[in-house]
Design an enzyme around this catalytic site. Sequence first.
Site, PDB file in Angstrom:
ATOM      1  N   CYS A 111       0.364  -0.934   0.053  1.00 19.46           N
ATOM      2  CA  CYS A 111      -0.363  -0.137  -0.152  1.00 19.46           C
ATOM      3  C   CYS A 111       1.123   1.216   0.395  1.00 19.46           C
ATOM      4  O   CYS A 111       1.453   1.468   1.080  1.00 19.46           O
ATOM      5  CB  CYS A 111      -0.610  -0.089   1.323  1.00 19.46           C
ATOM      6  SG  CYS A 111      -2.174   0.995   1.233  1.00 19.46           S
ATOM      7  N   CYS A 114      -0.161   4.743   2.200  1.00 17.87           N
ATOM      8  CA  CYS A 114      -0.146   4.063   3.851  1.00 17.87           C
ATOM      9  C   CYS A 114      -0.163   2.246   4.726  1.00 17.87           C
ATOM     10  O   CYS A 114       1.287   1.948   3.991  1.00 17.87           O
ATOM     11  CB  CYS A 114      -1.304   4.302   4.086  1.00 17.87           C
ATOM     12  SG  CYS A 114      -3.199   4.101   3.609  1.00 17.87           S
ATOM     13  N   SER A 115      -1.326   2.121   4.248  1.00 18.44           N
ATOM     14  CA  SER A 115      -1.317   0.713   5.172  1.00 18.44           C
ATOM     15  C   SER A 115      -1.422   0.442   5.178  1.00 18.44           C
ATOM     16  O   SER A 115      -2.911  -0.927   5.454  1.00 18.44           O
ATOM     17  CB  SER A 115      -0.899   0.804   6.954  1.00 18.44           C
ATOM     18  OG  SER A 115      -1.383   1.203   7.342  1.00 18.44           O
ATOM     19  N   CYS A 116      -3.383   0.016   3.480  1.00 18.36           N
ATOM     20  CA  CYS A 116      -4.526  -1.480   3.042  1.00 18.36           C
ATOM     21  C   CYS A 116      -4.411  -2.243   3.363  1.00 18.36           C
ATOM     22  O   CYS A 116      -3.044  -2.705   3.085  1.00 18.36           O
ATOM     23  CB  CYS A 116      -5.054  -0.291   2.055  1.00 18.36           C
ATOM     24  SG  CYS A 116      -5.145   1.185   2.377  1.00 18.36           S
TER      25      CYS A 116
END
Length: 207
Positions: A111, A114-116
């Site tokens: 991702c 961000c951090s999906c």
Amino acid sequence: MAHDGHHHHDEDEGSELSPIALRVKALESLLTEKGYIDPKALDVLIETYETKIGPRNGARVVAKAWTDEAFADWLKRDATAAIASVGYEGRQGEHMVALFNTPETHNMVVCTLCSCYPWPVLGLPPVWYKSMPYRSRVVIEPREVLKEFGIALAEDKDVRVWDSTAELRYLVIPERPAGTEGLTEEQLAELVTRDSMIGTGFAKTPQ
């Protein structure tokens, strides 16, 4: 390399930590100062959910795909529905795509903004998945990143990097290890690692 464009994200794109994460961090610091929690014990608990409890759901999905051709076909057509059929659904897993590794192709997930991450099947995301070095480098030099995870691929093997978004999450279906023909689904699930379902590792070989 496949590289899907981002739309909007659940997390705050202007900070390494989202507002919720910042509040959690502040609360953790306060509770630690008052002696209510032990940071080391908390780290062990988080590590357990990251590497053991959380990824078990995904491991069961992978094992079922290895042993049930009809289920594997369903995963390819509609991963969200197929995964939900075995009881794994919910927030951050509403729209899933299964990426099947083959002798010719290796898939990796990132991702970039961000951090999906697909929480219903993989649990908590590892710290390195959220780090800027991984998010920036994996789309530029995936083979080098894989080497740092101890994974060396043949030069003629295609490496595809898939960018998760708030609307779309991915689950890598690793190649089934050789010598596992007689194993049950439950035994096969024990061979599936979290990293193999992100694409930064392989499934374990039987002892």
